[in-house]
Design a protein around this motif. Sequence first.
Motif, mmCIF file in Angstrom:
data_model
loop_
_atom_site.group_PDB
_atom_site.id
_atom_site.type_symbol
_atom_site.label_atom_id
_atom_site.label_comp_id
_atom_site.label_asym_id
_atom_site.label_seq_id
_atom_site.Cartn_x
_atom_site.Cartn_y
_atom_site.Cartn_z
ATOM 1 N N SER A 164 0.861 -1.064 0.087
ATOM 2 C CA SER A 164 0.004 0.066 -0.057
ATOM 3 C C SER A 164 0.939 1.168 0.017
ATOM 4 O O SER A 164 1.364 1.592 1.086
ATOM 5 C CB SER A 164 -0.787 -0.063 1.028
ATOM 6 O OG SER A 164 -1.906 -1.043 1.120
ATOM 7 N N PRO B 59 -13.819 5.403 -5.399
ATOM 8 C CA PRO B 59 -13.518 5.790 -4.163
ATOM 9 C C PRO B 59 -13.029 4.426 -3.521
ATOM 10 O O PRO B 59 -11.969 4.573 -2.841
ATOM 11 C CB PRO B 59 -14.420 6.401 -3.390
ATOM 12 C CG PRO B 59 -15.116 7.198 -4.569
ATOM 13 C CD PRO B 59 -15.324 6.399 -5.467
ATOM 14 N N VAL B 60 -13.824 3.431 -3.564
ATOM 15 C CA VAL B 60 -13.450 2.046 -2.827
ATOM 16 C C VAL B 60 -12.162 1.454 -3.340
ATOM 17 O O VAL B 60 -11.476 0.894 -2.694
ATOM 18 C CB VAL B 60 -14.580 0.861 -2.932
ATOM 19 C CG1 VAL B 60 -14.914 0.683 -4.508
ATOM 20 C CG2 VAL B 60 -14.338 -0.127 -2.111
ATOM 21 N N LYS C 73 -9.307 3.063 -1.728
ATOM 22 C CA LYS C 73 -9.293 3.074 -0.199
ATOM 23 C C LYS C 73 -8.758 1.524 0.070
ATOM 24 O O LYS C 73 -7.912 1.355 0.949
ATOM 25 C CB LYS C 73 -10.700 3.147 0.374
ATOM 26 C CG LYS C 73 -11.044 4.519 0.281
ATOM 27 C CD LYS C 73 -12.573 4.730 0.724
ATOM 28 C CE LYS C 73 -13.017 6.129 0.703
ATOM 29 N NZ LYS C 73 -14.756 6.318 0.967
ATOM 30 N N GLN D 258 -5.133 1.485 -0.584
ATOM 31 C CA GLN D 258 -4.357 2.195 0.624
ATOM 32 C C GLN D 258 -4.114 1.607 1.998
ATOM 33 O O GLN D 258 -3.137 1.897 2.710
ATOM 34 C CB GLN D 258 -4.943 3.630 0.928
ATOM 35 C CG GLN D 258 -4.879 4.550 -0.446
ATOM 36 C CD GLN D 258 -5.598 5.868 0.001
ATOM 37 O OE1 GLN D 258 -6.592 6.086 0.948
ATOM 38 N NE2 GLN D 258 -5.446 7.177 -0.710
ATOM 39 N N ASN D 259 -5.158 0.482 1.960
ATOM 40 C CA ASN D 259 -4.998 -0.026 3.418
ATOM 41 C C ASN D 259 -4.905 -1.586 3.317
ATOM 42 O O ASN D 259 -4.879 -2.330 4.489
ATOM 43 C CB ASN D 259 -6.782 0.217 3.797
ATOM 44 C CG ASN D 259 -6.682 1.496 4.338
ATOM 45 O OD1 ASN D 259 -6.132 2.274 5.034
ATOM 46 N ND2 ASN D 259 -7.676 2.125 3.507
ATOM 47 N N LYS E 66 -0.707 -2.001 4.205
ATOM 48 C CA LYS E 66 0.148 -1.188 4.782
ATOM 49 C C LYS E 66 1.621 -1.445 5.272
ATOM 50 O O LYS E 66 2.631 -0.673 5.641
ATOM 51 C CB LYS E 66 -0.534 -0.372 5.951
ATOM 52 C CG LYS E 66 -1.663 0.746 5.299
ATOM 53 C CD LYS E 66 -2.340 1.110 6.820
ATOM 54 C CE LYS E 66 -3.601 2.445 6.071
ATOM 55 N NZ LYS E 66 -4.171 2.980 7.242
ATOM 56 N N ASP F 157 -19.779 12.487 4.042
ATOM 57 C CA ASP F 157 -19.115 12.780 5.104
ATOM 58 C C ASP F 157 -20.310 12.709 6.503
ATOM 59 O O ASP F 157 -20.793 13.768 6.872
ATOM 60 C CB ASP F 157 -18.384 14.076 5.434
ATOM 61 C CG ASP F 157 -17.665 13.871 6.941
ATOM 62 O OD1 ASP F 157 -17.751 13.442 7.464
ATOM 63 O OD2 ASP F 157 -17.132 15.095 6.980
ATOM 64 N N THR G 234 -21.073 6.434 3.364
ATOM 65 C CA THR G 234 -19.824 6.887 3.970
ATOM 66 C C THR G 234 -19.732 6.005 5.363
ATOM 67 O O THR G 234 -20.687 5.776 5.855
ATOM 68 C CB THR G 234 -19.479 8.248 4.075
ATOM 69 O OG1 THR G 234 -20.329 8.883 5.107
ATOM 70 C CG2 THR G 234 -19.805 8.806 2.948
ATOM 71 N N ASP H 201 -15.577 7.291 11.736
ATOM 72 C CA ASP H 201 -14.648 6.976 12.497
ATOM 73 C C ASP H 201 -14.892 7.164 14.079
ATOM 74 O O ASP H 201 -13.968 7.154 14.761
ATOM 75 C CB ASP H 201 -13.440 7.883 12.207
ATOM 76 C CG ASP H 201 -13.828 9.354 12.129
ATOM 77 O OD1 ASP H 201 -14.954 9.693 12.747
ATOM 78 O OD2 ASP H 201 -12.918 10.170 11.718
ATOM 79 N N HIS I 224 -6.458 6.697 -10.216
ATOM 80 C CA HIS I 224 -6.465 6.833 -8.896
ATOM 81 C C HIS I 224 -6.250 8.103 -8.151
ATOM 82 O O HIS I 224 -6.761 8.786 -7.370
ATOM 83 C CB HIS I 224 -5.671 5.764 -8.068
ATOM 84 C CG HIS I 224 -6.443 4.291 -8.105
ATOM 85 N ND1 HIS I 224 -6.218 3.881 -6.995
ATOM 86 C CD2 HIS I 224 -6.714 3.783 -9.083
ATOM 87 C CE1 HIS I 224 -6.997 2.673 -7.131
ATOM 88 N NE2 HIS I 224 -7.175 2.400 -8.582
ATOM 89 N N GLU J 68 -8.627 10.316 -5.769
ATOM 90 C CA GLU J 68 -7.984 10.943 -4.507
ATOM 91 C C GLU J 68 -8.099 12.196 -4.027
ATOM 92 O O GLU J 68 -8.168 12.660 -3.065
ATOM 93 C CB GLU J 68 -6.595 10.555 -4.204
ATOM 94 C CG GLU J 68 -6.464 8.798 -4.022
ATOM 95 C CD GLU J 68 -5.377 8.139 -3.981
ATOM 96 O OE1 GLU J 68 -4.258 9.067 -3.491
ATOM 97 O OE2 GLU J 68 -4.932 7.141 -4.231
#
Length: 338
Positions: free
Chosen positions: A9, A44-45, A48, A51-52, A55, A226, A248, A251, A321, A325
């Motif tokens: 990632s 977007p998925v 994401k 990126q994850n 890592k 958001d 969405t 967190d 991408h 992003e």
Amino acid sequence: MKAIGFRRSLPITEEESFIAFDATKPSPSGFDILVELAAVSVNPVDFKVRQNTAKDRILDSPKIIGYDGVGTVVEVGEKVSHFEVGDEVFYAGDISRSGSNAMYQLIDERIVGTKPKTLSAAEAVALPLTGLTAWESIFDRMKVDPNTDKGKSILILAGAGGVGSIAIQIAKQVAGLTVIATASREETGRWCKSMGADHVVNHHDLKASLLQAGYKEVDYVLDCVDINGYWETLVDIVKPQGHIVTITGSDKPLNLMLLKNKSVSFSWEYMFTRSLYTTSDILKQQQILNKLAELIDRGIIKTTLNTIFNGFTVDNFKKAHQLQESGKSIGKTVVVFK
């Protein structure tokens, strides 16, 4: 077969954020069909997951992502009953399986639809993931009934995004709702209007902008940007017995007690739920995709394609991408293979 994936990632600007490699061409069994891909879209998925996933480690073999796909059926499993070799199909994929950033992909026929006849591969592949998300949000989660709810109001946050763009059309043209979309730039406002929004309001001052458009409250809210940042505002502007749906993540815990006195309903929408859990109604995704294709071919809704990168290359996936992003993309971004 040629495929594009990643083992770590990394920031998209890094050389090995995507790598090209040769993978074994899979063979279908059961409900699977093997599709030779012509184009994919980037959502977007996608970034994401990139990126994850890796890592703090290096994957033993490259991970192939990509969810939206369009192409031609070249082989079928023994339980397949809806498709034959040569059929053109489109679909939103399964997050638990190898993705569409490859020349061939196995996909369960029950989450696959027949490609709209009037669209090119690029135009068609812009629709499945976002179309399913919007359709499920409005009809499966909010349970809007076009016969009894016609004319009610829906607020769509991030109306110029991939989901927002098709949600505006479905809410307006299929559900019969009055559509209020949020945008903050001139070009995104124009895009929302071109998709059919009745009103465009500025999400930077949502309550005041809504009032200026003549709305103190709305019946439905679809959040595509958001839920944490807008939660208290949405609770304030949704009508008693209204419904809030978000696509969405959160967190931190949402204070659902704020909804109590208004008896407001709240739902998550995750397009991958049916495929991830092989739900008893998994075939509904095929039915929704076929309905979307019918609406497209009848001219009731239109593609949300806005940006095309031509060629199945690492560089094109990096560009796609990067655009996702940036948070500045409008409509859908597509990579055409040939």
